[in-house]
Design a protein around this motif. Structure first.
Motif, PDB file in Angstrom:
ATOM      1  N   ALA A  71      12.948   0.093  -0.987  1.00  0.00           N
ATOM      2  CA  ALA A  71      12.248  -0.848  -0.110  1.00  0.00           C
ATOM      3  C   ALA A  71      13.248  -1.623   0.736  1.00  0.00           C
ATOM      4  O   ALA A  71      14.374  -1.887   0.318  1.00  0.00           O
ATOM      5  CB  ALA A  71      11.414  -1.807  -0.949  1.00  0.00           C
ATOM      6  N   THR A  76       8.411  -2.981   2.857  1.00  0.00           N
ATOM      7  CA  THR A  76       8.678  -3.836   1.699  1.00  0.00           C
ATOM      8  C   THR A  76       8.164  -3.233   0.393  1.00  0.00           C
ATOM      9  O   THR A  76       8.602  -3.635  -0.680  1.00  0.00           O
ATOM     10  CB  THR A  76       8.046  -5.222   1.902  1.00  0.00           C
ATOM     11  OG1 THR A  76       6.642  -5.070   2.172  1.00  0.00           O
ATOM     12  CG2 THR A  76       8.704  -5.940   3.078  1.00  0.00           C
ATOM     13  N   PHE A  77       7.226  -2.297   0.467  1.00  0.00           N
ATOM     14  CA  PHE A  77       6.748  -1.604  -0.730  1.00  0.00           C
ATOM     15  C   PHE A  77       7.476  -0.278  -0.941  1.00  0.00           C
ATOM     16  O   PHE A  77       7.167   0.462  -1.866  1.00  0.00           O
ATOM     17  CB  PHE A  77       5.241  -1.332  -0.637  1.00  0.00           C
ATOM     18  CG  PHE A  77       4.395  -2.505  -1.031  1.00  0.00           C
ATOM     19  CD1 PHE A  77       4.479  -3.049  -2.304  1.00  0.00           C
ATOM     20  CD2 PHE A  77       3.496  -3.063  -0.136  1.00  0.00           C
ATOM     21  CE1 PHE A  77       3.685  -4.128  -2.681  1.00  0.00           C
ATOM     22  CE2 PHE A  77       2.698  -4.145  -0.501  1.00  0.00           C
ATOM     23  CZ  PHE A  77       2.802  -4.676  -1.777  1.00  0.00           C
ATOM     24  N   ARG A  81       4.766   6.376   0.515  1.00  0.00           N
ATOM     25  CA  ARG A  81       3.597   6.908   1.222  1.00  0.00           C
ATOM     26  C   ARG A  81       3.961   7.964   2.257  1.00  0.00           C
ATOM     27  O   ARG A  81       3.069   8.559   2.874  1.00  0.00           O
ATOM     28  CB  ARG A  81       2.824   5.773   1.899  1.00  0.00           C
ATOM     29  CG  ARG A  81       1.889   5.040   0.973  1.00  0.00           C
ATOM     30  CD  ARG A  81       0.837   4.285   1.748  1.00  0.00           C
ATOM     31  NE  ARG A  81       0.027   3.449   0.868  1.00  0.00           N
ATOM     32  CZ  ARG A  81      -0.967   2.686   1.295  1.00  0.00           C
ATOM     33  NH1 ARG A  81      -1.250   2.644   2.586  1.00  0.00           N
ATOM     34  NH2 ARG A  81      -1.659   1.967   0.450  1.00  0.00           N
ATOM     35  N   LEU A 241      -0.365   1.836  -3.811  1.00  0.00           N
ATOM     36  CA  LEU A 241       0.880   1.792  -3.063  1.00  0.00           C
ATOM     37  C   LEU A 241       1.302   3.204  -2.679  1.00  0.00           C
ATOM     38  O   LEU A 241       1.852   3.450  -1.608  1.00  0.00           O
ATOM     39  CB  LEU A 241       1.978   1.138  -3.905  1.00  0.00           C
ATOM     40  CG  LEU A 241       1.723  -0.314  -4.304  1.00  0.00           C
ATOM     41  CD1 LEU A 241       2.813  -0.802  -5.254  1.00  0.00           C
ATOM     42  CD2 LEU A 241       1.644  -1.206  -3.070  1.00  0.00           C
ATOM     43  N   ASP A 242       1.073   4.142  -3.592  1.00  0.00           N
ATOM     44  CA  ASP A 242       1.304   5.564  -3.349  1.00  0.00           C
ATOM     45  C   ASP A 242       0.380   6.321  -4.301  1.00  0.00           C
ATOM     46  O   ASP A 242      -0.586   5.758  -4.793  1.00  0.00           O
ATOM     47  CB  ASP A 242       2.783   5.944  -3.543  1.00  0.00           C
ATOM     48  CG  ASP A 242       3.335   5.506  -4.891  1.00  0.00           C
ATOM     49  OD1 ASP A 242       2.601   5.623  -5.886  1.00  0.00           O
ATOM     50  OD2 ASP A 242       4.491   5.058  -4.956  1.00  0.00           O
ATOM     51  N   ARG A 245       1.078   4.538  -8.052  1.00  0.00           N
ATOM     52  CA  ARG A 245       1.217   3.105  -8.297  1.00  0.00           C
ATOM     53  C   ARG A 245       0.071   2.343  -7.652  1.00  0.00           C
ATOM     54  O   ARG A 245      -0.220   2.547  -6.471  1.00  0.00           O
ATOM     55  CB  ARG A 245       2.550   2.590  -7.752  1.00  0.00           C
ATOM     56  CG  ARG A 245       3.768   3.175  -8.451  1.00  0.00           C
ATOM     57  CD  ARG A 245       5.032   2.558  -7.875  1.00  0.00           C
ATOM     58  NE  ARG A 245       5.125   2.769  -6.432  1.00  0.00           N
ATOM     59  CZ  ARG A 245       5.843   2.007  -5.612  1.00  0.00           C
ATOM     60  NH1 ARG A 245       6.505   0.963  -6.085  1.00  0.00           N
ATOM     61  NH2 ARG A 245       5.908   2.279  -4.323  1.00  0.00           N
ATOM     62  N   ALA A 247      -1.890  -1.495  -6.912  1.00  0.00           N
ATOM     63  CA  ALA A 247      -1.576  -2.909  -6.718  1.00  0.00           C
ATOM     64  C   ALA A 247      -2.864  -3.718  -6.634  1.00  0.00           C
ATOM     65  O   ALA A 247      -3.926  -3.193  -6.258  1.00  0.00           O
ATOM     66  CB  ALA A 247      -0.744  -3.108  -5.454  1.00  0.00           C
ATOM     67  N   GLU A 249      -4.336  -7.936  -5.795  1.00  0.00           N
ATOM     68  CA  GLU A 249      -4.155  -9.375  -5.592  1.00  0.00           C
ATOM     69  C   GLU A 249      -5.514 -10.038  -5.779  1.00  0.00           C
ATOM     70  O   GLU A 249      -6.551  -9.460  -5.447  1.00  0.00           O
ATOM     71  CB  GLU A 249      -3.568  -9.685  -4.208  1.00  0.00           C
ATOM     72  CG  GLU A 249      -4.482  -9.406  -3.035  1.00  0.00           C
ATOM     73  CD  GLU A 249      -3.885  -9.906  -1.720  1.00  0.00           C
ATOM     74  OE1 GLU A 249      -4.647 -10.476  -0.918  1.00  0.00           O
ATOM     75  OE2 GLU A 249      -2.678  -9.737  -1.524  1.00  0.00           O
ATOM     76  N   HIS A 281       1.548  -3.629  -9.901  1.00  0.00           N
ATOM     77  CA  HIS A 281       1.946  -4.750  -9.046  1.00  0.00           C
ATOM     78  C   HIS A 281       0.730  -5.652  -8.862  1.00  0.00           C
ATOM     79  O   HIS A 281      -0.249  -5.255  -8.235  1.00  0.00           O
ATOM     80  CB  HIS A 281       2.437  -4.226  -7.694  1.00  0.00           C
ATOM     81  CG  HIS A 281       2.887  -5.322  -6.770  1.00  0.00           C
ATOM     82  ND1 HIS A 281       4.193  -5.768  -6.718  1.00  0.00           N
ATOM     83  CD2 HIS A 281       2.201  -6.055  -5.867  1.00  0.00           C
ATOM     84  CE1 HIS A 281       4.278  -6.729  -5.814  1.00  0.00           C
ATOM     85  NE2 HIS A 281       3.085  -6.919  -5.294  1.00  0.00           N
ATOM     86  N   THR A 283      -0.577  -9.646  -7.803  1.00  0.00           N
ATOM     87  CA  THR A 283      -0.296 -10.973  -7.257  1.00  0.00           C
ATOM     88  C   THR A 283      -1.511 -11.851  -7.527  1.00  0.00           C
ATOM     89  O   THR A 283      -2.614 -11.546  -7.065  1.00  0.00           O
ATOM     90  CB  THR A 283      -0.032 -10.906  -5.744  1.00  0.00           C
ATOM     91  OG1 THR A 283       1.068 -10.032  -5.488  1.00  0.00           O
ATOM     92  CG2 THR A 283       0.281 -12.295  -5.196  1.00  0.00           C
TER      93      THR A 283
END
Length: 316
Positions: A71, A76-77, A81, A241-242, A245, A247, A249, A281, A283
């Motif tokens: 990253a 940032t991730f 992808r 994310l891919d 993975r 994520a 929030e 991940h 948040t």
């Protein structure tokens, strides 16, 4: 990817992909030459399918190498992808090739041409052996990678197509049944199109940031609300994310009064999400306007941001 994952796609060496690309490239050239010389559209159809396989393997190889980049400030991730983008490119090309083959088959049906059966049978036999060898080479990596799985399925379908071409060549040799060449071409084209359409929805879902197929959104929300110390949940976003993975929030209204207690609650929630839903991940934001600890204050109205023009999924 997390350190705890042991994906076959990562274990498979790039050398296998390079080898598969080489043999498919040589085979494609041989099939096109033999198809032109013999007049077999089915052989050319099989060659174009092999060409798409070689191209998809090249794209998959490049995407794997890009996907390994760490990253940075731009991504940032990370770059994982890239393989999903490559999959979309490969699937679109498959659809275009399938449509082209159908158009050519219809044209040949209107204006039939003679076909020499022996080159068709010989080259298709060689193609069958190469397709099987290529499928064996990349099978290990096909279990956990959308790109490599697509390439593996392409090679399996190539093997089936080669069997069909051999059958067409035999029918031409024995019975001068030239229509068999066109029928096999149409079947190959239909199978190519079906392959592309079958993998397209998952690829688009990944790129669009949809809820992962293997995760039940409502079950996640219910699990968050059922966590001791959580009184309310809203603004829940869940995406991939891919390929491997996930994520999340979310805004939580906690039944705690201090930041230290909320930190403990967050660790508990993240552990639950990782164990039950494989969310790596997460948040989590506290929403409690009258909390004694000012660090917990925020998100005073669960509907405020929605009315300001932001569209969120609310989990009341």
């Amino acid at each position: 990817m997390g350190a705890g994952h042991d994906h076959g796609a990562e274990q498979m060496s790039d050398g296998r992909l390079v080898g598969a690309i080489a043999v498919n490239g040589v085979l494609t050239v041989a099939q096109i030459v033999a198809g032109v010389l013999s007049g077999s559209l089915a052989l050319i159809a099989d060659a174009l399918h092999n060409l798409s396989d070689a191209a998809s393997l090249v794209i998959a190889l490049v995407a794997r190498r890009i996907g390994r980049r760490p990253a940075d400030r731009l991504m940032t991730f990370g770059y994982a992808r890239a393989e999903v983008v490559a999959a979309l490119i490969n699937l679109v090309s498959l659809l275009l090739i399938g449509i082209y083959l159908l158009v050519e088959a219809v044209g040949r049906f209107v204006s039939p041409q003679p076909v020499d059966g022996w080159p068709v049978v010989i080259v298709a036999g060689v193609a069958l052996a190469v397709d099987v060898a290529t499928a064996v080479m990349i099978h290990k990596g096909s279990k956990h990678s959308l790109n490599i799985r697509a390439a593996f399925l392409h090679n399996v379908s190539d093997a089936l197509a080669s069997v069909g071409v051999i059958i067409a060549g035999v029918l031409i040799l024995q019975y001068q049944l030239y229509i068999a060449d066109l029928i096999v071409t149409a079947v190959i084209a239909a199978y190519v199109i079906w392959q592309g359409l079958s993998l397209m929805p998952r690829t688009v879902r990944l790129l669009m940031g949809a809820v992962p197929e293997a995760v039940d959104y409502d079950a996640v929300v219910d699990a968050l609300r059922a966590t001791p110390g959580v009184s309310h949940v809203h603004h829940v976003h869940l995406w991939s994310l891919d390929e491997h993975r996930h994520a999340l929030e979310a805004h939580l209204t906690p039944e705690v009064a201090t930041l230290q207690e909320f930190d403990r609650l967050k660790r508990q929630v993240k552990a639950m999400l990782a164990e039950r839903f494989h969310v790596e991940h997460a948040t989590l934001e506290a929403c409690l306007s009258d909390a004694p600890d000012t660090a917990l204050r925020g998100c005073e109205d669960a509907h405020h941001h929605h009315h300001q023009g932001h569209r969120h999924v609310h989990a009341h």
